[in-house]
Design a protein around this motif. Structure first.
Motif, mmCIF file in Angstrom:
data_model
loop_
_atom_site.group_PDB
_atom_site.id
_atom_site.type_symbol
_atom_site.label_atom_id
_atom_site.label_comp_id
_atom_site.label_asym_id
_atom_site.label_seq_id
_atom_site.Cartn_x
_atom_site.Cartn_y
_atom_site.Cartn_z
ATOM 1 N N LEU A 268 4.156 2.565 -4.156
ATOM 2 C CA LEU A 268 3.143 1.742 -3.322
ATOM 3 C C LEU A 268 2.991 0.293 -4.052
ATOM 4 O O LEU A 268 2.978 0.267 -5.144
ATOM 5 C CB LEU A 268 1.799 2.354 -3.098
ATOM 6 C CG LEU A 268 1.945 3.758 -2.326
ATOM 7 C CD1 LEU A 268 0.468 4.400 -2.348
ATOM 8 C CD2 LEU A 268 2.203 3.589 -0.764
ATOM 9 N N THR A 269 2.994 -0.786 -2.901
ATOM 10 C CA THR A 269 2.912 -1.918 -3.409
ATOM 11 C C THR A 269 1.257 -2.441 -3.484
ATOM 12 O O THR A 269 0.980 -3.315 -4.320
ATOM 13 C CB THR A 269 3.753 -2.924 -2.518
ATOM 14 O OG1 THR A 269 3.422 -2.791 -1.177
ATOM 15 C CG2 THR A 269 5.176 -2.807 -2.762
ATOM 16 N N SER A 270 0.499 -1.651 -2.558
ATOM 17 C CA SER A 270 -1.185 -1.843 -2.639
ATOM 18 C C SER A 270 -1.510 -0.457 -2.357
ATOM 19 O O SER A 270 -2.020 -0.144 -1.177
ATOM 20 C CB SER A 270 -1.240 -2.872 -1.667
ATOM 21 O OG SER A 270 -0.761 -4.286 -1.633
ATOM 22 N N PRO A 271 -1.618 0.365 -3.479
ATOM 23 C CA PRO A 271 -2.060 1.611 -3.350
ATOM 24 C C PRO A 271 -3.266 1.912 -2.607
ATOM 25 O O PRO A 271 -3.443 3.159 -1.739
ATOM 26 C CB PRO A 271 -2.049 2.249 -4.677
ATOM 27 C CG PRO A 271 -1.272 1.429 -5.522
ATOM 28 C CD PRO A 271 -1.331 -0.216 -4.748
ATOM 29 N N ASP A 272 -4.255 1.062 -2.738
ATOM 30 C CA ASP A 272 -5.575 1.261 -2.133
ATOM 31 C C ASP A 272 -5.636 0.941 -0.686
ATOM 32 O O ASP A 272 -6.560 1.369 -0.162
ATOM 33 C CB ASP A 272 -6.680 0.642 -2.828
ATOM 34 C CG ASP A 272 -6.918 1.017 -4.421
ATOM 35 O OD1 ASP A 272 -6.474 2.165 -4.588
ATOM 36 O OD2 ASP A 272 -7.514 0.511 -5.279
ATOM 37 N N THR A 273 -4.733 0.075 0.059
ATOM 38 C CA THR A 273 -4.944 -0.497 1.061
ATOM 39 C C THR A 273 -3.734 -0.412 1.896
ATOM 40 O O THR A 273 -3.927 -0.542 3.451
ATOM 41 C CB THR A 273 -5.190 -2.011 0.839
ATOM 42 O OG1 THR A 273 -4.210 -2.483 0.346
ATOM 43 C CG2 THR A 273 -6.485 -2.289 0.176
ATOM 44 N N SER A 274 -2.623 0.012 1.565
ATOM 45 C CA SER A 274 -1.353 0.172 2.360
ATOM 46 C C SER A 274 -0.426 1.399 1.928
ATOM 47 O O SER A 274 -0.425 1.620 0.694
ATOM 48 C CB SER A 274 -0.815 -1.147 2.372
ATOM 49 O OG SER A 274 0.591 -1.276 2.849
ATOM 50 N N ASP B 10 2.670 0.564 2.213
ATOM 51 C CA ASP B 10 4.031 -0.163 2.085
ATOM 52 C C ASP B 10 4.634 0.055 0.733
ATOM 53 O O ASP B 10 3.752 0.329 -0.506
ATOM 54 C CB ASP B 10 3.802 -1.744 2.129
ATOM 55 C CG ASP B 10 3.174 -2.224 3.539
ATOM 56 O OD1 ASP B 10 3.517 -1.554 4.527
ATOM 57 O OD2 ASP B 10 2.619 -3.413 3.613
ATOM 58 N N SER B 11 5.689 0.192 0.537
ATOM 59 C CA SER B 11 6.428 0.655 -0.777
ATOM 60 C C SER B 11 7.674 -0.107 -1.260
ATOM 61 O O SER B 11 8.324 -0.795 -0.123
ATOM 62 C CB SER B 11 6.510 2.141 -0.725
ATOM 63 O OG SER B 11 7.551 2.331 0.215
ATOM 64 N N ARG B 12 8.238 0.252 -2.222
ATOM 65 C CA ARG B 12 9.616 -0.336 -2.569
ATOM 66 C C ARG B 12 10.262 0.907 -3.572
ATOM 67 O O ARG B 12 9.329 1.702 -3.791
ATOM 68 C CB ARG B 12 9.276 -1.629 -3.769
ATOM 69 C CG ARG B 12 8.605 -1.192 -4.848
ATOM 70 C CD ARG B 12 8.652 -2.242 -6.019
ATOM 71 N NE ARG B 12 7.839 -1.856 -7.141
ATOM 72 C CZ ARG B 12 8.012 -0.960 -8.036
ATOM 73 N NH1 ARG B 12 9.103 -0.393 -8.033
ATOM 74 N NH2 ARG B 12 7.353 -0.956 -9.018
ATOM 75 N N ILE C 195 1.968 5.989 -6.667
ATOM 76 C CA ILE C 195 0.820 5.022 -6.956
ATOM 77 C C ILE C 195 1.275 3.983 -8.094
ATOM 78 O O ILE C 195 0.715 2.769 -8.177
ATOM 79 C CB ILE C 195 -0.497 5.573 -7.218
ATOM 80 C CG1 ILE C 195 -0.663 6.310 -8.416
ATOM 81 C CG2 ILE C 195 -0.955 6.244 -6.012
ATOM 82 C CD1 ILE C 195 -0.621 5.750 -9.928
#
Length: 446
Positions: free
Chosen positions: A139-145, A147-149, A220
């Motif tokens: 995850l690039t923004s674990p608490d809010t999205s 979205d991942s790489r 995460i």
């Protein structure tokens, strides 16, 4: 000699561990507790007084401790009853308690059996056992999205055992990640009958399916870079099942519980044992709610699958036998379940290079590393002994063992939220007081 041994026991650390209360419910006034049960801890009067005080102050209905040094008989200390009901049985060494995250050290030692036998490698990639983990994302923004790489490193067995795999937990996930765990039924624990009915509707029914669902969720953090409390030991149960060719719960039963004569440790409490099963309470602002009455507890049912991170019920006597085995380097009553060098490895700092153990509360454990399923104290400090390994449970249970000094302790109680009893601060002081008294008495007899 005996007093000197207990002096050492009094200095043991009750370090951070356990998990967090998943949810709180509206409280009700705590009933007046019954009179404390007759003392079984006369050789540890300060510890007995501490436990009696918790009961008298209505902080718990009952509590039991088991403490041991070397080959001396275990000292049991008990107070109160297993529920606030006036007719509830007295709390004692064979009462049954939800140990929640104290399941994790048991699962970890089961894994160490297979590591010792060469069926699992400590640094094997998880994808060797479950190919679905071969191409994880982060995850690039674990608490809010969500979205991942792509992840740049594979998850390893070491990382499952030490909460450094990058996995999360429904008890600490937020936002979209939490909703994804809930959607997929990645909920490996039982709270009470109402929440269990909801969880079973979406939860997988096998460990293999559980692991494969976990593999679909982004991590995460990059594997091997961060300590983050997680479902790693639940996934470890699936690996144990795959590597051993035996159902996870049967493997633990045949390789740990049976040889250690742990006859009161269950993933499902038998109906015939309900009478000694404690009720779990939640306390908020000094008020108490029977959040999981023993008579209607989901622990009386077969779980969706055996939860390696939070699923066991045990007694103080049984868990003391598990810790005694660890204390004695893998052997108990002449029965060996692990080699001394395997216990030494399991209770050493297994964290990947550059990773620091922060504890469930970040920054709480600068003096500790992390071994197989539990913290490891790295250096002596006042009230702290190097080599102590252990972990806590969400309902304020605590457990530790020190194979170097050959000592151990466990406290059983079932009260939410975690940390609501100041055991880590007060129990070492009580044990030290008892040790000093014993040491003085021993000196007077010389």
């Amino acid at each position: 000699m005996r007093g000197t041994r207990w002096m050492l026991a009094g200095a043991m650390l009750l370090a951070a561990g356990g998990s967090a209360l998943a949810q709180q419910q509206a409280p009700v006034a705590a009933p007046t507790p019954p009179a404390p049960a007759a003392s079984t801890g006369s050789m540890l009067p300060a510890t007995q007084a501490l436990f009696d005080g918790y009961v008298a102050q209505k902080r718990v209905p009952g509590i039991v401790g088991a403490f041991g040094v070397g080959d001396w008989p275990t000292a049991f200390v008990a107070s109160g009853r297993i529920a606030y009901d006036a007719s509830a049985p007295a709390a004692g060494p064979d009462s049954l308690w939800r140990v929640y995250s104290m399941t994790k050290p048991v699962t970890a030692m089961a894994a160490m059996i297979l590591i010792e036998e060469g069926k699992i490698g400590l640094d094997d990639p998880l994808s060797k056992y479950f190919p679905a983990f071969a191409h994880m994302r982060v995850l690039t923004s674990p608490d809010t999205s969500l979205d991942s790489r792509p992840a740049t490193k594979p998850i390893t067995i070491r990382e499952l055992l030490t909460h450094t795999a990058g996995l999360g937990y429904n008890i600490n996930a937020k936002g979209p990640l939490l909703k994804e765990y809930e959607r997929l039924g990645i909920l490996p624990a039982q709270l009470n009958a109402p929440t269990e009915a909801q969880a079973r509707a979406v939860r997988p029914t096998t460990l293999a399916e559980f692991a494969n669902r976990v593999a679909t969720v982004p991590l995460i953090a990059e594997p091997g870079t961060t300590w983050h409390y997680s479902i790693g030991l639940d996934v470890m149960g699936a690996v144990i099942e795959k590597a051993s060719g035996m159902p996870f719960d049967r493997f633990v039963q045949t390789r740990l519980f049976d040889p250690l004569k742990m006859t009161s440790t269950f993933w499902q409490v038998p109906a015939a044992e309900t009478a000694r099963f404690a009720t779990n309470y939640a306390v908020v602002n000094g008020q108490s709610l029977p959040i999981d009455p023993a008579a209607t507890s989901p622990y009386l049912q077969k779980p969706s699958f055996p939860y390696g991170g939070a699923g066991l019920v045990s007694s103080a006597r049984d868990y003391d036998r598990f810790l005694h085995m660890v204390q004695d380097g893998g052997i108990l009553d002449g029965v060996r379940v692990l080699k001394p060098e395997t216990i030494a490895l399991a209770t050493s700092n297994l964290l990947p290079a550059g990773v620091t153990f922060t504890g469930v509360t970040p920054g709480a454990n600068t003096n500790a590393g992390y071994g197989a399923g539990g913290y490891v104290i790295l250096a002596d400090k006042p009230g702290v002994m190097a080599g102590t390994w252990g972990w806590d449970g969400a309902a304020n249970t605590v457990a530790w063992a020190n194979p170097t000094r050959r000592m151990r302790g466990v406290v059983m109680v079932n009260i939410f939220p975690p940390g609501s009893l100041p055991l880590r601060a007060e129990l070492p002081r009580a044990l030290m007081t008892d040790a000093m008294r014993m040491n003085g008495a021993a000196g007077a007899l010389k």
